[in-house]
Design an enzyme around this catalytic site. Structure first.
Site, PDB file in Angstrom:
ATOM      1  N   HIS A  52      -8.571  -4.821  -0.360  1.00  0.00           N
ATOM      2  CA  HIS A  52      -7.236  -4.243  -0.216  1.00  0.00           C
ATOM      3  C   HIS A  52      -6.324  -4.937   0.793  1.00  0.00           C
ATOM      4  O   HIS A  52      -5.164  -5.226   0.477  1.00  0.00           O
ATOM      5  CB  HIS A  52      -7.394  -2.754   0.151  1.00  0.00           C
ATOM      6  CG  HIS A  52      -6.112  -2.002   0.270  1.00  0.00           C
ATOM      7  ND1 HIS A  52      -5.404  -1.555  -0.821  1.00  0.00           N
ATOM      8  CD2 HIS A  52      -5.393  -1.629   1.368  1.00  0.00           C
ATOM      9  CE1 HIS A  52      -4.315  -0.918  -0.408  1.00  0.00           C
ATOM     10  NE2 HIS A  52      -4.290  -0.955   0.907  1.00  0.00           N
ATOM     11  N   SER A 107       0.819  -1.200   0.000  1.00  0.00           N
ATOM     12  CA  SER A 107       0.000   0.000   0.000  1.00  0.00           C
ATOM     13  C   SER A 107       0.864   1.267   0.000  1.00  0.00           C
ATOM     14  O   SER A 107       1.622   1.487  -0.943  1.00  0.00           O
ATOM     15  CB  SER A 107      -0.968  -0.036   1.181  1.00  0.00           C
ATOM     16  OG  SER A 107      -2.016   0.868   0.998  1.00  0.00           O
ATOM     17  N   ASP A 117     -10.330  -3.609  -4.894  1.00  0.00           N
ATOM     18  CA  ASP A 117      -9.517  -2.548  -4.301  1.00  0.00           C
ATOM     19  C   ASP A 117      -9.550  -1.328  -5.209  1.00  0.00           C
ATOM     20  O   ASP A 117      -9.388  -1.460  -6.433  1.00  0.00           O
ATOM     21  CB  ASP A 117      -8.079  -3.055  -4.141  1.00  0.00           C
ATOM     22  CG  ASP A 117      -7.141  -2.043  -3.492  1.00  0.00           C
ATOM     23  OD1 ASP A 117      -7.623  -1.019  -2.954  1.00  0.00           O
ATOM     24  OD2 ASP A 117      -5.916  -2.292  -3.518  1.00  0.00           O
TER      25      ASP A 117
END
Length: 284
Positions: A254, A121, A224
């Site tokens: 995610h 991320s 996501d």
């Protein structure tokens, strides 16, 4: 189920304004030293943001890589927004790589010909940026691989779904909603002009830089909002002649990397990541 692996040694080391946690494997190092994987966490719960998390975040994943890819893992406790907005985290990423390259042979028994970066991320964002930064160091620091898990690639992306359809398609997904993502962005990048800079949005890095990047594995989740950013980045790598594997996890949201203790798809995501690192280092 606890997926943390026992490793040979864990050591916390202070570097400047932040610290790192170093995971070293069991047993005797190879003749040239251990390969080194520098890892950037993605935060707590929603696994994103440059604002949450600490040195224990994704510790299970770091220990997995150390044990199963037989390498040293340097997990970076980079400074967080809003107290330390952009470019603090990027500066910490740069300092970490330079420290490993300068002192890693003696301090970590590192094989400096086998260095890789990775992150999840916001950590994937930092890893992608650092791969570009390494090219511009004097002298450049050669990397052999980058692992980008659900990476933030373009901080100019918007709810409109242009050019990334996943922002609109997955507007109601669990965990990382557009509102969350924009909140993280506002904390980390309060100056609007910084959002299009390649040091925050690596997809805008110089074309000449893309041609010299290491090969990549990009893991993206179907549900996501960041899915299409990761795919677009891999496509741009390929356009510049760089090997880039994309792994898409169907029906996954995610934060799957952090859910390997309860979901089979999470375990598969972790295993795929570990195996990609091991192949890059030749330790598979």
């Amino acid at each position: 189920m606890d997926r943390t692996y026992s490793v040979g040694k864990v050591e916390d080391i202070v570097l400047g304004k932040f610290d790192v946690r170093v995971y070293s494997p069991d047993g005797e190092a190879p003749e040239r030293g251990w390969p080194v994987f520098i890892y950037f966490h993605g935060g707590e719960i929603v696994d994103c943001g440059w604002t949450l998390g600490n040195i224990t975040t994704n510790g299970a994943f770091a220990s997995n890589v150390c044990k199963r890819a037989n390498c040293v893992v340097v997990a970076v406790n980079y400074r967080l927004a809003p107290e330390n907005p952009y470019p603090a985290a990027v500066e910490d990423a740069v300092e970490t790589l330079q420290w490993v390259y300068r002192e890693g042979k003696e301090r970590l028994n590192a094989d400096l010909s086998r260095l890789a970066v990775g992150g999840s991320s916001s950590g994937g964002n930092l890893a992608a940026i650092l791969a570009h930064k390494a090219i511009h160091f004097e002298p450049p620091i050669p990397l052999v691989f980058q692992l980008l898990v659900v990476p933030v690639i373009d901080n100019t992306a918007s709810l409109t779904g242009v050019p990334y359809k996943s922002w609109a398609e997955n507007a109601n997904t669990v965990q990382l909603t557009p509102a969350f993502m924009l909140w993280f962005r506002d904390n980390y990048l309060p100056n609007l002009a910084d959002r299009a800079a390649w040091e925050s949005s690596p997809i805008y890095a110089p074309e000449s830089s893309f041609k010299k990047l290491p090969k990549a594995c990009v893991q993206v989740m179907e549900l996501d909002i960041l899915r299409d950013e990761g795919i677009a980045y891999a496509e741009k790598l390929r356009q510049h002649g760089i090997e880039a594997e994309v792994i898409l996890y169907k029906t996954a949201p995610h934060p799957i990397l952090s859910m390997d203790g309860v979901l089979e798809i999470g375990r598969r995501c972790v295993t795929d990541a570990v195996q990609a690192v091991a192949r890059a280092f030749g330790t598979a």
